[in-house]
Design an enzyme around this catalytic site. Structure first.
Site: not given
Ligand code: AMP
Length: 307
Positions: A176, A37
């Site tokens: 991701k 994130h």
């Molecule tokens: P989430 O909190 O899981 O909804 O993710 C929020 C954002 O962070 C989304 O755009 C995800 O694709 C991105 N994200 C989640 N995991 C990763 C990671 N390991 N590396 C980079 N971005 C990520």
């Protein structure tokens, strides 16, 4: 760093920034933040510059979880998230609540209200007063959309709402969630949202496991079994390198076998497809994209890669 939880206050602030000519960079998240994130936050900062503003939203969006999914136990730690955001130089953390985002969500409606809503044609299993959704109809049919039928409707709807509240010039999403990013780009293009979308690389642990808030669920030896997603990606890459074009069905079978050697791993899907259209290919080749979802115990993990 400011913490804003009221949606009208967020929109007023964003309008003020707009009038002052400031660039707004936005990173939507569900919290329980990790280095992945934070890499999106850095990307947003680089894009809007030090005079721009970076907003991170932390909101576990109920409408993107199916009735049997992990909405109520999704990991949350706002205090820690705020510390990370402060250290990363975030200007505003936006933490809206369900009551404002989805008025009367989760409230039990009277039987008369439910009857009326159903009579009007709603097929909702959980009727609510909130009834306007954004539905992307092509890219969301396969993979995550096939396994989680109302998931992307929830994602597009909440992202559109957040865009209307934060008014970003640029929003950063992660590779991701490849299919999600493709759908958001399509929504922005189809509905003319004045925002540019950046898709930033996936950050991984040392053993290849993609960072994810859900990795918290991987206790005991489930954590080491979870590296099988990365092993599957490696196997697919090596196979394509050796044979140039390889039948997708045969590769799927080989990956399923590899994955299910782990005692607690069960393949949900693995797909080979064109990276932009997400259309499945019959032969995987250099440039084909792959995505997979695997249950490790009860935890469902996803990953993807270019081949
Ligand atoms: P989430 O909190 O899981 O909804 O993710 C929020 C954002 O962070 C989304 O755009 C995800 O694709 C991105 N994200 C989640 N995991 C990763 C990671 N390991 N590396 C980079 N971005 C990520």
């Amino acid at each position: 760093m400011r913490i804003v939880s009221n949606i009208a206050a967020m929109q007023t602030l964003a309008l003020r920034w707009k009038r002052a000519g400031l660039r707004i960079g936005f990173v939507p998240t569900m919290g329980y933040l990790h280095a992945g994130h934070l890499s999106l936050v850095q990307r947003a900062r680089r894009t809007v510059g030090k005079n721009g503003v970076v907003v991170v939203s932390i909101y576990v969006n109920p409408t993107q979880f199916g009735p049997k999914e992990d909405f109520s136990k999704y990991p949350r730690d706002l205090e820690h998230d705020l510390k990370l955001c402060r250290a990363a130089g975030v200007d505003v953390v936006f933490t809206p609540g369900d009551k404002e985002m989805y008025p009367r969500w989760g409230e039990s409606l009277s039987s008369l209200e439910i009857k009326t809503i159903k009579r009007l044609g709603s097929t909702e299993s959980r009727p609510t007063i909130f009834s306007t959704y954004i539905i992307e109809e092509t890219l969301s049919q396969t993979m995550e959309g096939a396994s989680r039928p109302t998931h992307f409707r929830g994602v597009t709807t909440v992202v559109a709402k957040l865009f209307n509240l934060v008014l970003p010039d640029v929003a950063v999403f992660g590779t991701k969630d490849w299919q999600q990013a493709a759908i958001i780009k399509r929504m922005v293009s189809d509905l003319n949202f004045p925002v540019s979308i950046i898709v930033a690389p996936t950050l991984r642990e040392r053993d290849g496991l993609a960072m994810s808030s859900r990795n918290k669920y991987l206790v005991g030896n489930l954590r080491s079994q979870a590296t099988v997603l990365w092993c599957a990606i490696q196997l697919a890459r090596v196979t394509i390198k050796k044979s140039k074009a390889f039948p997708a069905a045969k590769l799927k079978a080989a990956l399923k076998k590899l994955i299910e050697c782990e005692p607690d791993a069960k393949l949900d899907y693995v797909e080979f497809f064109e990276p932009d259209t997400l259309l499945p290919v019959s032969k995987a080749t250099h440039g084909t994209h792959m995505a997979l979802a695997v249950f490790i115990g009860k935890t469902r993990l996803i990953d993807n890669s270019e081949l």
